[in-house]
Write a protein that holds these residues in place. Sequence first.
Motif, PDB file in Angstrom:
ATOM      1  N   GLY A   1       0.936  -1.297  -0.186  1.00  0.00           N
ATOM      2  CA  GLY A   1      -0.036   0.070  -0.138  1.00  0.00           C
ATOM      3  C   GLY A   1       0.889   1.093   0.056  1.00  0.00           C
ATOM      4  O   GLY A   1       2.118   1.433   0.268  1.00  0.00           O
ATOM      5  N   PRO A   2       0.307   2.425   0.010  1.00  0.00           N
ATOM      6  CA  PRO A   2       1.031   3.651  -0.186  1.00  0.00           C
ATOM      7  C   PRO A   2       1.642   3.909   1.213  1.00  0.00           C
ATOM      8  O   PRO A   2       1.022   3.350   2.337  1.00  0.00           O
ATOM      9  N   PRO A   3       2.770   4.721   1.362  1.00  0.00           N
ATOM     10  CA  PRO A   3       3.096   5.000   2.851  1.00  0.00           C
ATOM     11  C   PRO A   3       2.069   5.470   3.626  1.00  0.00           C
ATOM     12  O   PRO A   3       1.291   6.533   3.183  1.00  0.00           O
ATOM     13  N   GLY A   4       2.091   5.205   4.848  1.00  0.00           N
ATOM     14  CA  GLY A   4       1.348   5.612   6.079  1.00  0.00           C
ATOM     15  C   GLY A   4       0.034   5.202   5.739  1.00  0.00           C
ATOM     16  O   GLY A   4      -1.170   5.582   6.371  1.00  0.00           O
ATOM     17  N   ALA A   5      -0.420   4.095   5.060  1.00  0.00           N
ATOM     18  CA  ALA A   5      -1.712   3.453   4.709  1.00  0.00           C
ATOM     19  C   ALA A   5      -2.460   3.002   5.951  1.00  0.00           C
ATOM     20  O   ALA A   5      -3.802   3.296   5.963  1.00  0.00           O
ATOM     21  N   GLU A   6      -1.562   2.429   6.728  1.00  0.00           N
ATOM     22  CA  GLU A   6      -2.461   1.789   8.047  1.00  0.00           C
ATOM     23  C   GLU A   6      -3.549   0.875   7.660  1.00  0.00           C
ATOM     24  O   GLU A   6      -4.524   1.140   8.232  1.00  0.00           O
ATOM     25  N   THR A   7      -3.230  -0.107   6.929  1.00  0.00           N
ATOM     26  CA  THR A   7      -4.489  -0.956   6.500  1.00  0.00           C
ATOM     27  C   THR A   7      -4.212  -2.689   7.000  1.00  0.00           C
ATOM     28  O   THR A   7      -5.315  -2.979   7.140  1.00  0.00           O
ATOM     29  N   HIS A   8      -3.089  -3.075   7.490  1.00  0.00           N
ATOM     30  CA  HIS A   8      -2.796  -4.140   7.956  1.00  0.00           C
ATOM     31  C   HIS A   8      -2.178  -4.122   9.160  1.00  0.00           C
ATOM     32  O   HIS A   8      -1.065  -3.637   9.251  1.00  0.00           O
ATOM     33  N   PHE A   9      -2.644  -5.041  10.246  1.00  0.00           N
ATOM     34  CA  PHE A   9      -2.067  -4.760  11.602  1.00  0.00           C
ATOM     35  C   PHE A   9      -2.008  -6.293  11.909  1.00  0.00           C
ATOM     36  O   PHE A   9      -2.687  -7.133  11.763  1.00  0.00           O
ATOM     37  N   GLY A  10      -1.086  -6.478  13.016  1.00  0.00           N
ATOM     38  CA  GLY A  10      -1.172  -7.687  13.826  1.00  0.00           C
ATOM     39  C   GLY A  10      -1.051  -7.201  15.478  1.00  0.00           C
ATOM     40  O   GLY A  10      -0.408  -6.091  15.535  1.00  0.00           O
ATOM     41  N   VAL A  11      -1.755  -7.824  16.031  1.00  0.00           N
ATOM     42  CA  VAL A  11      -2.017  -7.757  17.481  1.00  0.00           C
ATOM     43  C   VAL A  11      -1.395  -8.730  18.501  1.00  0.00           C
ATOM     44  O   VAL A  11      -2.082  -9.901  17.995  1.00  0.00           O
ATOM     45  N   LEU A  12      -0.923  -8.545  19.247  1.00  0.00           N
ATOM     46  CA  LEU A  12      -0.537  -9.614  20.486  1.00  0.00           C
ATOM     47  C   LEU A  12      -1.275  -8.954  21.562  1.00  0.00           C
ATOM     48  O   LEU A  12      -0.783  -7.976  22.289  1.00  0.00           O
ATOM     49  N   VAL A  13      -2.250  -9.643  22.076  1.00  0.00           N
ATOM     50  CA  VAL A  13      -2.998  -9.044  23.180  1.00  0.00           C
ATOM     51  C   VAL A  13      -2.714 -10.236  24.484  1.00  0.00           C
ATOM     52  O   VAL A  13      -3.263 -11.272  24.231  1.00  0.00           O
ATOM     53  N   VAL A  14      -2.254  -9.937  25.722  1.00  0.00           N
ATOM     54  CA  VAL A  14      -2.408 -10.574  26.606  1.00  0.00           C
ATOM     55  C   VAL A  14      -3.137 -10.204  27.756  1.00  0.00           C
ATOM     56  O   VAL A  14      -2.855  -9.238  28.256  1.00  0.00           O
ATOM     57  N   SER A  15      -4.325 -11.017  28.081  1.00  0.00           N
ATOM     58  CA  SER A  15      -5.220 -10.463  28.928  1.00  0.00           C
ATOM     59  C   SER A  15      -5.896 -11.615  29.934  1.00  0.00           C
ATOM     60  O   SER A  15      -6.190 -12.502  29.361  1.00  0.00           O
ATOM     61  N   GLY A  16      -6.008 -11.344  31.071  1.00  0.00           N
ATOM     62  CA  GLY A  16      -6.590 -12.112  31.912  1.00  0.00           C
ATOM     63  C   GLY A  16      -8.169 -12.490  31.696  1.00  0.00           C
ATOM     64  O   GLY A  16      -8.847 -13.152  31.893  1.00  0.00           O
ATOM     65  N   ARG A  17      -8.874 -11.543  30.970  1.00  0.00           N
ATOM     66  CA  ARG A  17     -10.222 -11.651  30.275  1.00  0.00           C
ATOM     67  C   ARG A  17     -10.143 -12.672  29.350  1.00  0.00           C
ATOM     68  O   ARG A  17     -11.293 -13.091  28.977  1.00  0.00           O
ATOM     69  N   PHE A  18      -9.141 -13.486  28.882  1.00  0.00           N
ATOM     70  CA  PHE A  18      -9.101 -14.723  27.912  1.00  0.00           C
ATOM     71  C   PHE A  18      -9.293 -15.673  28.794  1.00  0.00           C
ATOM     72  O   PHE A  18      -9.516 -16.619  28.121  1.00  0.00           O
ATOM     73  N   SER A  19      -9.063 -16.110  29.830  1.00  0.00           N
ATOM     74  CA  SER A  19      -9.019 -16.963  30.739  1.00  0.00           C
ATOM     75  C   SER A  19     -10.305 -17.664  30.663  1.00  0.00           C
ATOM     76  O   SER A  19     -11.399 -17.092  30.755  1.00  0.00           O
ATOM     77  N   GLY A  20     -10.417 -19.044  30.263  1.00  0.00           N
ATOM     78  CA  GLY A  20     -11.646 -19.827  30.203  1.00  0.00           C
ATOM     79  C   GLY A  20     -12.301 -19.781  28.862  1.00  0.00           C
ATOM     80  O   GLY A  20     -13.437 -20.263  28.500  1.00  0.00           O
ATOM     81  N   LEU A  21     -11.702 -18.741  27.872  1.00  0.00           N
ATOM     82  CA  LEU A  21     -12.537 -18.722  26.555  1.00  0.00           C
ATOM     83  C   LEU A  21     -11.809 -19.404  25.555  1.00  0.00           C
ATOM     84  O   LEU A  21     -10.328 -19.552  25.578  1.00  0.00           O
ATOM     85  N   SER A  22     -12.709 -19.884  24.529  1.00  0.00           N
ATOM     86  CA  SER A  22     -11.957 -20.371  23.359  1.00  0.00           C
ATOM     87  C   SER A  22     -11.151 -19.343  22.372  1.00  0.00           C
ATOM     88  O   SER A  22     -11.368 -18.117  22.646  1.00  0.00           O
ATOM     89  N   LEU A  23     -10.362 -19.782  21.539  1.00  0.00           N
ATOM     90  CA  LEU A  23      -9.661 -18.951  20.816  1.00  0.00           C
ATOM     91  C   LEU A  23     -10.610 -18.180  19.686  1.00  0.00           C
ATOM     92  O   LEU A  23     -10.430 -16.877  19.809  1.00  0.00           O
ATOM     93  N   LEU A  24     -11.972 -18.705  19.541  1.00  0.00           N
ATOM     94  CA  LEU A  24     -12.842 -17.785  18.818  1.00  0.00           C
ATOM     95  C   LEU A  24     -13.296 -16.730  19.606  1.00  0.00           C
ATOM     96  O   LEU A  24     -13.545 -15.380  19.354  1.00  0.00           O
ATOM     97  N   GLN A  25     -13.747 -17.239  20.904  1.00  0.00           N
ATOM     98  CA  GLN A  25     -14.139 -16.099  21.877  1.00  0.00           C
ATOM     99  C   GLN A  25     -13.157 -15.055  22.133  1.00  0.00           C
ATOM    100  O   GLN A  25     -13.696 -13.893  22.308  1.00  0.00           O
ATOM    101  N   ARG A  26     -11.777 -15.521  22.097  1.00  0.00           N
ATOM    102  CA  ARG A  26     -10.997 -14.198  22.216  1.00  0.00           C
ATOM    103  C   ARG A  26     -11.017 -13.410  21.117  1.00  0.00           C
ATOM    104  O   ARG A  26     -10.802 -12.276  21.442  1.00  0.00           O
ATOM    105  N   HIS A  27     -10.854 -14.069  20.101  1.00  0.00           N
ATOM    106  CA  HIS A  27     -11.003 -13.040  18.699  1.00  0.00           C
ATOM    107  C   HIS A  27     -12.082 -12.476  18.843  1.00  0.00           C
ATOM    108  O   HIS A  27     -11.983 -11.191  18.295  1.00  0.00           O
ATOM    109  N   ARG A  28     -13.113 -12.828  19.002  1.00  0.00           N
ATOM    110  CA  ARG A  28     -14.406 -11.920  19.305  1.00  0.00           C
ATOM    111  C   ARG A  28     -14.217 -10.792  19.896  1.00  0.00           C
ATOM    112  O   ARG A  28     -14.763  -9.554  19.545  1.00  0.00           O
ATOM    113  N   LEU A  29     -13.736 -10.945  21.383  1.00  0.00           N
ATOM    114  CA  LEU A  29     -13.580  -9.592  21.984  1.00  0.00           C
ATOM    115  C   LEU A  29     -12.699  -8.749  21.276  1.00  0.00           C
ATOM    116  O   LEU A  29     -13.087  -7.447  21.573  1.00  0.00           O
ATOM    117  N   VAL A  30     -11.663  -9.023  20.633  1.00  0.00           N
ATOM    118  CA  VAL A  30     -10.676  -8.058  19.982  1.00  0.00           C
ATOM    119  C   VAL A  30     -11.704  -7.326  18.935  1.00  0.00           C
ATOM    120  O   VAL A  30     -11.311  -6.307  18.629  1.00  0.00           O
TER     121      VAL A  30
END
Length: 106
Positions: free
Chosen positions: A34-63
């Motif tokens: 993309g053009p410089p400064g486009a900000e269209t594609h991101f990766g996030v690494l989130v570590v949270s106690g809110r994810f305890s007991g949740l499936s991967l799908l449920q965690r992604h839904r929260l994000v």
Amino acid sequence: GSGGPLARTIRAKLTAALQPTHLEVRDDSPLHGGPPGAETHFGVLVVSGRFSGLSLLQRHRLVHEALQAELAGPLHALQVIARTPQQWQSDPQNPPAPPCLGGSKR
């Protein structure tokens, strides 16, 4: 730096919604032709106690719920790594960005 405006918004919204103990926001847009400064594609690494007991799908839904407005607009692609603090403690690795499979590079 903290990145561009969208990176800062992503960081603020995920912090407010998930109270992460660790958060990485990576702008992968330059890897996708993309053009410089486009900000269209991101990766996030989130570590949270809110994810305890949740499936991967449920965690992604929260994000995705936290970033609903951005995903409907400027944010084209989002790689999500969602871990509990215990998972992060046993394996503190952030996998690399996936390769670009299309878009304007083709």
